[in-house]
Every structure is written in C-alpha cells, then in structure tokens.
Design an enzyme around this catalytic site. Structure first.
Site: not given
Ligand code: DGL
Length: 281
Positions: A8-9, A40-41, A71-72, A157, A191-193
């Site tokens: 993932d980012s 990244y998005g 990560c989508n 983050e 979004c995996t976050h």
C-alpha cells in the site's frame, strides 16, 4: 519458498493484511508501505504506475510470488498495466499481482436493497471510474454515485483520524454524497485507509438516519474480509502458487519512511507490536 507481498502507499493496507492473516494465518507475509511518497491518490497515472511497479518488483526480489495491491488507487491505476505489460516480461519465475477492487465490487449487488450505491475513494480512484465500470459489468441496473475524499488519507497518515478535527471531514464528505443521492444504502469505502475512520463513519450514519428520519439503513463496506476470502479462493484455484508458499505464520513490515514512526502507528492500527524496517525503493 515464497511469501505473500502486501503493498500500500502507507498504513491503509494494514486493514487488508489484518483480515488476510485472520483467514490465512499459516503463510508468511511481507508488508510494504510507501509512506515516504503517500498519499498516492492525488498523483497522476504515470506516477502511480511507476511507484507501484517499483514496489511490486521490490517485493518479487524479496521472494514474494504473489503481491496483493492492498490499495485501491494502485489497483485502479496500475494493476491492469502491470498484469498486461510487465508480468509477461518476467520469464524465470511464476508471479502474479492481485487487486482489491474486483472482490469488493462483487459483494455489492447482494448488499444493496435500494439499488443506490455510493463509492468513497481517492481522487485518482474516482477519476479512473474503475468502480463504476466494474459495477456496470456485473449489475448495470445499479445507480452509482462517487465522491473523492482527498483529506481522509492525509489525516490517517498523520495519525489524526481519531481527533475531533477528523469529524469535520468525515461529516463533510458523507453529507455531500448522501445529499447527492439520498437513496444510497450501500457505501463502499473504496480506499484501504478508510476503515481506520469506521467508528466516526458509523456514528455519523447513525445520527444522519435519525435527523433525516431515514427508512433504509446505510451499510458501509470495508474491504478486508472481502479481499481475504477472495485470496483464499484464489489459492484453492491456483495450487501452483499455494504449494510454493512457506508456512511459518510470520510477517515482516517494511516502510520507505522512518521505521520507528511506522512501527508505532502500525502497532496502534493492528493492536499488536510491529517492528518495521526502513527500505528505499
Ligand atoms: N490505501 C490507498 C487506497 O486504497 C490510499 C491511497 C493514497 O495513498 O492516497 O486507495
């Protein structure tokens, strides 16, 4: 013997790794977060593709034969090009890369009752239209509304996702998508976050239902368990991969940022001690 790579980012992929390890605890995992370059998005296709390919190649070099893009944004922007263009060039090793969008989309038709679906994701995932196109393929009668939530990943983050400040942005994006289509009953956290904001999301949805006297319940969909069961099925269908995987139940954590900082945050997200190592891509 080989490991399963999870990329993932940043921290978001930990929500996927956690679910995968609950379903498939026997395998060995290598987690890579490109925290130094997250989010990244908000990047262009070229940048997301280049960063993702670097990460995937790194994980292959470290002995992974299967890499999950947890990560989508990377799944939406880079997965197809990597599968069609880059993997066929790898001759000496059987390797594959899997994404998170398809397993998520497949769950939607059986969850929605109103047929109105909301997708919350990063600006890059929304602009790729990946969710809209994939949903069209399997259930073209659904009405799909997308919304980019550019502030959610930076909040997570920065470790601010439990702060009162995060309430403002949770409220802002959820209200915006539900105002666009009040019949949405299924909200994909694309979004995996985002599952790290789940408590705040659920509490907003409860209050919203009361104030709007809603007759339908809104279900937020997190991807972890969907991706985990899809990987379990993949390994059954592909014994050539499953039989190569080592079985020590271990997990190493790598980050492109400061290892201590990653270890601290990841330990909180996973409620378990994490000792990360720094790497450069
Ligand atoms: N977890 C990534 C996703 O699922 C986050 C993207 C980002 O770095 O912006 O899209």
């Amino acid at each position: 013997m080989a490991k399963i790579g999870v990329f993932d980012s940043g921290y978001g992929g930990l929500t996927i790794l956690d679910s995968i390890r609950r379903v498939l605890p026997e395998y060995d995992y290598l987690y890579l977060g490109d925290n130094a370059r997250a989010p990244y998005g908000t990047h262009s296709f070229e940048v997301i593709y280049r960063y993702t390919l670097q990460a995937v190649n790194f994980l292959f070099e470290q002995g992974c034969t299967l890499v999950i893009l947890a990560c989508n944004t990377a799944s939406a922007k880079a997965l197809r090009t990597i599968q069609q263009h880059d993997l066929p060039r790898i001759k000496d090793k059987k390797v594959n890369v899997l994404g998170v969008i398809r397993p998520t989309v497949e769950s939607v038709p059986s969850i929605t009752k109103t047929g109105h679906v909301g997708i919350l994701a990063t600006p890059a995932t929304v602009s790729s239209e990946s969710y809209v196109l994939e949903l069209e393929k399997i259930a073209n009668e659904l009405r799909v509304t997308q919304l980019a939530c550019p502030m959610w990943v930076p909040l997570i983050e920065a470790g601010e996702h439990n702060s009162p400040g995060a309430d403002y942005f949770v409220d802002k994006y959820l209200r915006a998508i539900l105002d666009q289509d009040p019949l949405i009953d299924t909200l994909v956290l694309g979004c995996t976050h985002y599952p790290l904001l789940l408590k705040k999301i659920e509490s907003f949805l409860q209050n919203y239902a009361i104030t709007k006297s809603q007759t339908h319940r809104i279900t937020p969909i997190s991807q972890g368990s969907l991706v985990a069961s899809s990987l379990a099925e993949y390994l059954v269908r592909h014994p050539e991969y499953a039989s190569q995987l080592s079985l020590n139940g271990s997990c190493r954590y790598l980050t492109t940022e400061n290892a201590d900082r990653f270890s601290q945050s990841a330990s909180l997200f996973l409620s378990a001690p994490v000792f990360a190592e720094h790497i450069d891509l």
